[in-house]
Design a protein around this motif. Structure first.
Motif, PDB file in Angstrom:
ATOM      1  N   CYS A 104       0.837  -1.213   0.000  1.00 46.32           N
ATOM      2  CA  CYS A 104       0.000   0.000   0.000  1.00 46.32           C
ATOM      3  C   CYS A 104       0.862   1.249   0.000  1.00 46.32           C
ATOM      4  O   CYS A 104       0.826   2.047   0.937  1.00 46.32           O
ATOM      5  CB  CYS A 104      -0.938   0.000   1.203  1.00 46.32           C
ATOM      6  N   GLY A 105       1.651   1.427  -1.051  1.00 44.43           N
ATOM      7  CA  GLY A 105       2.545   2.578  -1.114  1.00 44.43           C
ATOM      8  C   GLY A 105       1.860   3.852  -1.550  1.00 44.43           C
ATOM      9  O   GLY A 105       2.384   4.944  -1.361  1.00 44.43           O
ATOM     10  N   GLY A 106       0.669   3.725  -2.127  1.00 43.00           N
ATOM     11  CA  GLY A 106      -0.015   4.919  -2.640  1.00 43.00           C
ATOM     12  C   GLY A 106      -0.638   5.740  -1.534  1.00 43.00           C
ATOM     13  O   GLY A 106      -0.767   5.287  -0.385  1.00 43.00           O
ATOM     14  N   ASN A 107      -1.009   6.970  -1.887  1.00 40.77           N
ATOM     15  CA  ASN A 107      -1.700   7.854  -0.941  1.00 40.77           C
ATOM     16  C   ASN A 107      -3.202   7.569  -1.042  1.00 40.77           C
ATOM     17  O   ASN A 107      -3.756   7.638  -2.142  1.00 40.77           O
ATOM     18  CB  ASN A 107      -1.393   9.314  -1.309  1.00 40.77           C
ATOM     19  N   PRO A 108      -3.863   7.246   0.059  1.00 41.11           N
ATOM     20  CA  PRO A 108      -5.288   6.903  -0.022  1.00 41.11           C
ATOM     21  C   PRO A 108      -6.143   8.000  -0.665  1.00 41.11           C
ATOM     22  O   PRO A 108      -7.259   7.730  -1.101  1.00 41.11           O
ATOM     23  CB  PRO A 108      -5.705   6.690   1.438  1.00 41.11           C
ATOM     24  N   SER A 109      -5.615   9.216  -0.735  1.00 42.42           N
ATOM     25  CA  SER A 109      -6.394  10.297  -1.353  1.00 42.42           C
ATOM     26  C   SER A 109      -6.206  10.351  -2.866  1.00 42.42           C
ATOM     27  O   SER A 109      -6.910  11.108  -3.543  1.00 42.42           O
ATOM     28  CB  SER A 109      -5.992  11.650  -0.755  1.00 42.42           C
ATOM     29  N   SER A 110      -5.247   9.571  -3.406  1.00 50.24           N
ATOM     30  CA  SER A 110      -4.993   9.612  -4.855  1.00 50.24           C
ATOM     31  C   SER A 110      -6.007   8.750  -5.590  1.00 50.24           C
ATOM     32  O   SER A 110      -6.444   7.722  -5.078  1.00 50.24           O
ATOM     33  CB  SER A 110      -3.580   9.096  -5.156  1.00 50.24           C
ATOM     34  N   VAL A 111      -6.319   9.185  -6.818  1.00 51.08           N
ATOM     35  CA  VAL A 111      -7.363   8.461  -7.551  1.00 51.08           C
ATOM     36  C   VAL A 111      -6.814   7.273  -8.340  1.00 51.08           C
ATOM     37  O   VAL A 111      -7.571   6.414  -8.779  1.00 51.08           O
ATOM     38  CB  VAL A 111      -8.132   9.395  -8.520  1.00 51.08           C
ATOM     39  N   HIS A 112      -5.479   7.185  -8.519  1.00 46.31           N
ATOM     40  CA  HIS A 112      -4.936   6.076  -9.311  1.00 46.31           C
ATOM     41  C   HIS A 112      -5.035   4.754  -8.558  1.00 46.31           C
ATOM     42  O   HIS A 112      -5.460   4.725  -7.388  1.00 46.31           O
ATOM     43  CB  HIS A 112      -3.493   6.370  -9.743  1.00 46.31           C
ATOM     44  N   ARG A 113      -4.628   3.686  -9.240  1.00 43.14           N
ATOM     45  CA  ARG A 113      -4.840   2.347  -8.684  1.00 43.14           C
ATOM     46  C   ARG A 113      -4.121   2.153  -7.343  1.00 43.14           C
ATOM     47  O   ARG A 113      -4.657   1.556  -6.418  1.00 43.14           O
ATOM     48  CB  ARG A 113      -4.381   1.301  -9.707  1.00 43.14           C
ATOM     49  N   GLU A 114      -2.878   2.712  -7.249  1.00 41.51           N
ATOM     50  CA  GLU A 114      -2.121   2.563  -5.992  1.00 41.51           C
ATOM     51  C   GLU A 114      -2.859   3.269  -4.850  1.00 41.51           C
ATOM     52  O   GLU A 114      -2.918   2.768  -3.722  1.00 41.51           O
ATOM     53  CB  GLU A 114      -0.705   3.136  -6.148  1.00 41.51           C
ATOM     54  N   GLY A 115      -3.398   4.454  -5.158  1.00 36.59           N
ATOM     55  CA  GLY A 115      -4.160   5.184  -4.155  1.00 36.59           C
ATOM     56  C   GLY A 115      -5.417   4.428  -3.753  1.00 36.59           C
ATOM     57  O   GLY A 115      -5.758   4.334  -2.567  1.00 36.59           O
TER      58      GLY A 115
END
Ligand code: PLP
Length: 384
Positions: free
Chosen positions: A29-40
């Motif tokens: 879970c390296g993405g920012n939860p606020s980002s809309v991309h798949r990682e987020g």
């Protein structure tokens, strides 16, 4: 020498299943939860799954859970919320955690009345009707009462208090930190409007917790500067630790469901420990209520002993306990909770808290009992 950890009320060692979940979240879970991309989106899904588990553990809806950095922050936010949403005195007890007492003192310094209700020599608050009577006479506007005391383990009748308070139009906050995961805690049954809990008391990492706020009760934002947590708490979510909190909540819910069939084995271990201590030192005083208490906590006052010295000697013999609460450990001041019970400061300094956790067995308790007499003999203050 095998270490014996009897300080679960200070912090529960991380559960191995929680550890796996945290490590996996750090990896995945390296993405920012606020980002809309798949990682987020993956990070967001992990946070929302954790929220569902925490909500389920306390009978709440996910939307009523705001993640925080722990119960300290949740308590601060809850009291700011009560102060903003109500008028009249804020009513609490003398034996709350400093994370309730300190924000209340700050609110009081700004001119708001605060009533701190006393406890009896057993560390119990007044009968609900009496407490509400005191609150009425003080011109109450809201209540903040803990469900269980972290130092003594004593349980307080929050459901009855919240019902009486609600009938008078006063909202209730409950610091449920020491009770969550040890007893069934259900916000509907309790009837409270706000409730705080902490991750690291449950076997999750430190630095995460949650504030429950009933759907019709908007909590004040404690941290400004971000849209996270629906604008209630700015700053990116601590995703791996929250995943750990969710996993810990899931494990606790399963254990509590099993214990509906058979009571917590910890109460029997705690009582065996007390029986052994009373046999080793007949002048020892049990400062935990005999029946109305958490299953895992035993607070004992030893005569002719300084609790901090006993703690250090126990540590040398491989045993971890607390003298007073961990948050005040290191200070020579006796615990405010034990002092509130009317124990003179010199005697209060002989207080030690043993707190057990789910992995404990009779074997651990017997090992502790085995080492205790020698440590006590070494620690006793000479009487000149
Ligand atoms: C009753 C109570 N409330 C609040 C807290 C603070 O919790 P946290 O460490 O998550 O900030 C503690 C911690 O010991 C506690 O025992």
């Amino acid at each position: 020498m095998r270490r014996l950890y009897f300080d679960y009320n200070a912090s529960a060692p991380i559960d191995p299943h929680v550890l796996d979940a945290v490590v996996e979240a750090l990896r995945a879970c390296g993405g920012n939860p606020s980002s809309v991309h798949r990682e987020g989106q993956r990070a967001r899904a992990a946070v929302e799954a954790a929220r569902r588990h925490v909500a389920a553990l306390i009978g709440a809806h996910s939307t009523e859970i705001t993640f925080t950095s722990g119960a300290t922050e949740a308590n601060n936010a809850a009291l700011l919320t009560l102060a903003a949403a109500t008028e009249g005195a804020l009513v609490t007890t003398l034996v709350e955690h400093p994370s309730v007492l300190a924000p209340l003192a700050a609110i009081e310094a700004r001119g708001r009345a605060v009533l701190r209700v006393a406890v009896d020599p057993l560390g119990m608050i007044p009968e609900p009707e009496d407490l509400i009577g005191q609150a009425e006479r003080a011109g109450a506007g809201a209540l903040s009462v803990m469900l269980a005391n972290n130092e003594t383990g004593n349980l307080f009748p929050v459901a009855r208090l919240a019902a009486l308070a609600r009938a008078r139009g006063w909202p209730t906050h409950c610091d449920a930190t020491p009770a969550v995961g040890k007893l069934p805690v259900d916000v509907e049954a309790l009837g409270v409007d706000l409730l705080s809990l902490s991750g690291h008391k449950l076997g999750a990492p430190k630095g995460v917790g949650a504030l429950f706020a009933r759907a019709d009760f908007e909590p004040a934002a404690a941290i400004l500067g971000g849209h996270q947590e629906r604008g209630r708490r700015g700053g990116p979510e601590t995703v791996p630790a929250l995943v750990g909190l969710g996993r810990a909540a899931e494990i606790a819910a399963r254990r509590l469901a099993d214990e509906r069939e058979a009571p917590s084995p910890l109460a029997a271990l705690r009582d065996a420990l007390w029986d052994a201590i009373a046999a080793i030192e007949p002048r020892a005083v049990r400062q935990t209520h005999p029946t109305l208490c958490l299953p895992n906590t035993l607070n004992v006052r030893f005569p002719d002993v300084d609790g901090e010295t006993l703690l250090l000697n126990l540590d040398l013999d491989g045993i971890a306990v607390s003298a007073g609460s961990a948050c005040t450990a290191g200070s020579l001041e006796p615990s405010h909770v034990i002092l509130a019970m009317g124990v003179p400061p010199d005697l209060a300094r002989g207080s030690v808290r043993f707190s057990l956790g789910p992995p404990h067995t009779l074997d651990d308790v017997l090992a502790l009992i085995d080492r205790l007499p020698a440590v006590l003999a070494r620690t006793r203050t000479p009487r000149w």
